[in-house]
Design a protein around this motif. Structure first.
Motif, PDB file in Angstrom:
ATOM      1  N   HIS A   1       6.147  13.063   1.027  1.00 51.59           N
ATOM      2  CA  HIS A   1       5.961  14.517   1.071  1.00 51.59           C
ATOM      3  C   HIS A   1       4.535  14.911   1.461  1.00 51.59           C
ATOM      4  N   LEU A   2       3.942  14.163   2.389  1.00 53.26           N
ATOM      5  CA  LEU A   2       2.667  14.579   2.958  1.00 53.26           C
ATOM      6  C   LEU A   2       2.922  15.604   4.057  1.00 53.26           C
TER       7      LEU A   2
ATOM      8  N   VAL B   1      -0.379  13.760   8.170  1.00 54.43           N
ATOM      9  CA  VAL B   1       0.131  12.497   8.710  1.00 54.43           C
ATOM     10  C   VAL B   1      -0.427  12.257  10.114  1.00 54.43           C
ATOM     11  N   GLY B   2      -0.421  13.292  10.928  1.00 50.92           N
ATOM     12  CA  GLY B   2      -0.966  13.143  12.279  1.00 50.92           C
ATOM     13  C   GLY B   2      -2.447  12.802  12.256  1.00 50.92           C
ATOM     14  N   LEU B   3      -3.204  13.475  11.384  1.00 46.14           N
ATOM     15  CA  LEU B   3      -4.640  13.199  11.279  1.00 46.14           C
ATOM     16  C   LEU B   3      -4.882  11.779  10.784  1.00 46.14           C
ATOM     17  N   GLY B   4      -4.128  11.357   9.784  1.00 49.39           N
ATOM     18  CA  GLY B   4      -4.303  10.012   9.255  1.00 49.39           C
ATOM     19  C   GLY B   4      -3.996   8.938  10.280  1.00 49.39           C
ATOM     20  N   LEU B   5      -2.944   9.131  11.061  1.00 51.65           N
ATOM     21  CA  LEU B   5      -2.601   8.163  12.108  1.00 51.65           C
ATOM     22  C   LEU B   5      -3.681   8.117  13.182  1.00 51.65           C
ATOM     23  N   ALA B   6      -4.270   9.281  13.496  1.00 48.46           N
ATOM     24  CA  ALA B   6      -5.342   9.306  14.491  1.00 48.46           C
ATOM     25  C   ALA B   6      -6.577   8.564  13.976  1.00 48.46           C
ATOM     26  N   ILE B   7      -6.918   8.779  12.702  1.00 49.28           N
ATOM     27  CA  ILE B   7      -8.060   8.064  12.115  1.00 49.28           C
ATOM     28  C   ILE B   7      -7.816   6.557  12.157  1.00 49.28           C
ATOM     29  N   ALA B   8      -6.617   6.140  11.775  1.00 48.60           N
ATOM     30  CA  ALA B   8      -6.289   4.712  11.787  1.00 48.60           C
ATOM     31  C   ALA B   8      -6.356   4.151  13.200  1.00 48.60           C
ATOM     32  N   GLY B   9      -5.928   4.942  14.181  1.00 51.30           N
ATOM     33  CA  GLY B   9      -5.986   4.479  15.568  1.00 51.30           C
ATOM     34  C   GLY B   9      -7.406   4.214  16.024  1.00 51.30           C
ATOM     35  N   PHE B  10      -8.324   5.108  15.672  1.00 52.33           N
ATOM     36  CA  PHE B  10      -9.714   4.917  16.091  1.00 52.33           C
ATOM     37  C   PHE B  10     -10.381   3.780  15.311  1.00 52.33           C
ATOM     38  N   VAL B  11     -10.007   3.619  14.039  1.00 54.08           N
ATOM     39  CA  VAL B  11     -10.556   2.514  13.251  1.00 54.08           C
ATOM     40  C   VAL B  11     -10.179   1.174  13.864  1.00 54.08           C
ATOM     41  N   SER B  12      -8.964   1.093  14.384  1.00 52.66           N
ATOM     42  CA  SER B  12      -8.460  -0.187  14.892  1.00 52.66           C
ATOM     43  C   SER B  12      -9.059  -0.584  16.240  1.00 52.66           C
ATOM     44  N   LEU B  13      -9.725   0.350  16.919  1.00 50.03           N
ATOM     45  CA  LEU B  13     -10.190   0.059  18.275  1.00 50.03           C
ATOM     46  C   LEU B  13     -11.178  -1.100  18.312  1.00 50.03           C
TER      47      LEU B  13
ATOM     48  N   LEU C   1       2.658   2.830  -2.383  1.00 48.44           N
ATOM     49  CA  LEU C   1       1.722   3.372  -3.368  1.00 48.44           C
ATOM     50  C   LEU C   1       0.930   4.554  -2.825  1.00 48.44           C
ATOM     51  N   ALA C   2       1.065   4.852  -1.543  1.00 41.33           N
ATOM     52  CA  ALA C   2       0.249   5.888  -0.902  1.00 41.33           C
ATOM     53  C   ALA C   2       0.837   7.261  -1.198  1.00 41.33           C
ATOM     54  N   ASP C   3       0.514   7.801  -2.379  1.00 42.19           N
ATOM     55  CA  ASP C   3       1.060   9.091  -2.782  1.00 42.19           C
ATOM     56  C   ASP C   3       0.089  10.248  -2.557  1.00 42.19           C
ATOM     57  N   ASN C   4      -1.018   9.987  -1.856  1.00 39.81           N
ATOM     58  CA  ASN C   4      -1.929  11.070  -1.483  1.00 39.81           C
ATOM     59  C   ASN C   4      -2.549  10.742  -0.117  1.00 39.81           C
ATOM     60  N   PHE C   5      -3.268  11.700   0.431  1.00 42.61           N
ATOM     61  CA  PHE C   5      -3.752  11.565   1.806  1.00 42.61           C
ATOM     62  C   PHE C   5      -4.689  10.383   1.972  1.00 42.61           C
ATOM     63  N   TRP C   6      -5.645  10.196   1.036  1.00 43.79           N
ATOM     64  CA  TRP C   6      -6.653   9.157   1.240  1.00 43.79           C
ATOM     65  C   TRP C   6      -6.080   7.762   1.068  1.00 43.79           C
TER      66      TRP C   6
ATOM     67  N   LEU D   1      -6.063   4.916   3.973  1.00 43.46           N
ATOM     68  CA  LEU D   1      -6.519   3.549   3.708  1.00 43.46           C
ATOM     69  C   LEU D   1      -5.465   2.517   4.102  1.00 43.46           C
ATOM     70  N   THR D   2      -4.243   2.690   3.628  1.00 44.89           N
ATOM     71  CA  THR D   2      -3.208   1.690   3.889  1.00 44.89           C
ATOM     72  C   THR D   2      -2.800   1.649   5.362  1.00 44.89           C
ATOM     73  N   VAL D   3      -2.685   2.809   5.980  1.00 48.42           N
ATOM     74  CA  VAL D   3      -2.271   2.812   7.384  1.00 48.42           C
ATOM     75  C   VAL D   3      -3.395   2.291   8.275  1.00 48.42           C
ATOM     76  N   SER D   4      -4.652   2.476   7.872  1.00 44.96           N
ATOM     77  CA  SER D   4      -5.769   1.916   8.639  1.00 44.96           C
ATOM     78  C   SER D   4      -5.777   0.390   8.546  1.00 44.96           C
ATOM     79  N   ILE D   5      -5.484  -0.144   7.347  1.00 42.50           N
ATOM     80  CA  ILE D   5      -5.412  -1.600   7.193  1.00 42.50           C
ATOM     81  C   ILE D   5      -4.294  -2.163   8.063  1.00 42.50           C
ATOM     82  N   ALA D   6      -3.126  -1.532   8.003  1.00 38.92           N
ATOM     83  CA  ALA D   6      -1.985  -2.032   8.767  1.00 38.92           C
ATOM     84  C   ALA D   6      -2.221  -1.901  10.275  1.00 38.92           C
ATOM     85  N   THR D   7      -2.758  -0.778  10.707  1.00 33.01           N
ATOM     86  CA  THR D   7      -2.980  -0.563  12.136  1.00 33.01           C
ATOM     87  C   THR D   7      -4.094  -1.455  12.659  1.00 33.01           C
TER      88      THR D   7
END
Length: 411
Positions: free
Chosen positions: A41-42, A47-59, A94-99, A103-109
């Motif tokens: 329920h984010l 969700v879009g912002l978090g995925l974008a952050i994870a994308g740039f972290v992974s570069l 366990l990701a029940d909030n934005f941060w 964190l988890t999507v950045s690790i996975a990406t």
């Protein structure tokens, strides 16, 4: 069927690991965003912002891990990235909030990007005389795995309960662990001896960086089918909504059937440059046909969209095969992981900016935007052969300098 199975044991291990991995990826690609919006329920914007952050972290991760794979041995590093990706993915429950989500999507990406770079030396070592062709085979296998994962994800979306979505996440994580376990049958690769010169040579190779940028621009085409066409079909045409699935199915079937053949015919860097040029023209034609589908009767819109998807997929086959060939052919063997990590930056940037760019041009602006996007692809394809020739000239000059240095050291 026997012809579809790789000849050697190592190739079979890599292909089997890739298949298991992509079944899990198909689960996430199809319903991952829905998990965070429907089960966690984010808000969609977060969700879009978090995925974008994870994308740039992974570069930047791919370059460092690719270099580590060259120096420490690719199999162990690749297996480690798969385990880290499994841990990051399992953390989604366990990701029940934005941060925590970020964190988890950045690790996975990040682990996913690192794994692609770490796998490259394995493909070069065990891919036979034509590792680029084997890479095309792996892409066909990937599409089969993703299709099966998408079918399983369809059940999850149909059920729609939180438990079903959490089962999807756990299944995705388990697939990564299983993919790592399969690699136990793969012989390890000894670290590649270092060669004199700067440590981060890929970042100093200007021709290769230019090709990376060009391939990244061209890689925006992958978002045409998954982002632009579905929105365009619903908002601007009279085509039935089920055609969205039809376009994806047509693309997947063609890639599975023809990617190996397309890669076989592109067997040199020069051929890769020409394939970039052909793919750019194909994308221009496809974008033009898509733009014409607006305001047409249903039968005409369906015909134009399906024709455009077929032409676009042909361009996609050429583009993918060109990337396989050029990225390997122009990378020195002692720095394969580092170079392929750099090459992945282009696709990473396309992943990060492609959806927003296509929505702004093709959906918000409308029909003229399709012509602009098609023209960008065509111009990029025209420039690519010149960039490849520059990179070849630079590569030959570098090899000549190394040869002179080796002779001097012997003397």
């Amino acid at each position: 069927m026997p012809q579809l199975i790789p000849e050697t044991g190592p190739q079979r291990a890599i292909a089997a690991s890739n298949f298991v991995y992509t079944v899990g990826s198909g689960l996430y690609l199809t319903a991952g965003v829905l998990y965070f919006t429907q089960a966690v329920h984010l808000p969609v914007g977060q969700v879009g912002l978090g995925l974008a952050i994870a994308g740039f972290v992974s570069l930047a991760v791919g370059i460092a891990v690719g270099h580590l794979a060259d120096r420490r041995g690719a199999r162990g590093v690749y297996v480690t990235t798969l385990i880290v990706q499994a841990v990051g993915t399992a953390g989604f429950v366990l990701a029940d909030n934005f941060w925590l989500f970020v964190l988890t999507v950045s690790i996975a990406t990040g682990a996913k990007a690192a794994g692609l770079a770490a796998r490259s030396p394995l493909i070069r070592r065990y891919g036979g005389d034509r590792p680029q062709e084997f890479r095309g085979y792996l892409r066909a296998v990937s599409n089969i795995g993703i299709s099966l994962g998408a079918l399983l994800a369809g059940w999850v979306v149909q059920v729609g309960t939180q438990s079903a979505y959490q089962l999807l996440v756990i299944g995705n994580a388990v697939s990564f662990v299983a993919a790592a376990a399969v690699l136990a049958w793969l012989p390890p690769i000894a670290p590649v001896p270092t060669v004199g010169g700067p440590r981060w040579i890929a970042l100093r190779d200007r021709p290769y960086l230019l090709i990376t940028v060009l391939d990244g621009i061209m890689a925006i085409q992958f978002k045409v089918l998954t982002v632009a066409i579905p929105l365009w079909l619903v908002e601007a045409t009279t085509a039935p909504p089920w055609l969205i699935s039809g376009t994806m199915l047509a693309n997947t079937v063609l890639v599975i059937a023809l990617q190996v053949r397309a890669s076989r015919d592109i067997d040199s860097a020069e051929a890769g440059g020409r394939a970039y040029r052909r793919s750019g023209v194909a994308f221009l034609v496809a974008c033009s046909l898509i733009s014409l589908s607006a305001g047409m009767p249903t039968w005409a819109a369906v015909t134009l969209l399906l024709t455009a998807v077929v032409i676009h997929t042909v361009g996609e086959l050429w583009h993918a095969a060109a990337g396989f060939e050029v990225s390997f052919a122009l990378a020195p063997e002692h720095a394969t992981g580092q170079y392929l990590g750099v090459f992945g930056l282009g696709a990473g940037l396309a992943e990060a900016v492609g959806p927003t760019l296509l929505i702004s041009l093709c959906i918000t602006w409308g029909r003229p935007g399709w012509y602009v996007v098609g023209a960008v692809f065509a111009v990029t394809g025209l420039v690519a052969p010149f960039a490849v020739r520059w990179a070849q000239h630079s590569q030959h000059a570098q090899e000549a300098r190394l040869g002179v240095a080796e002779q001097a050291s012997v003397a």
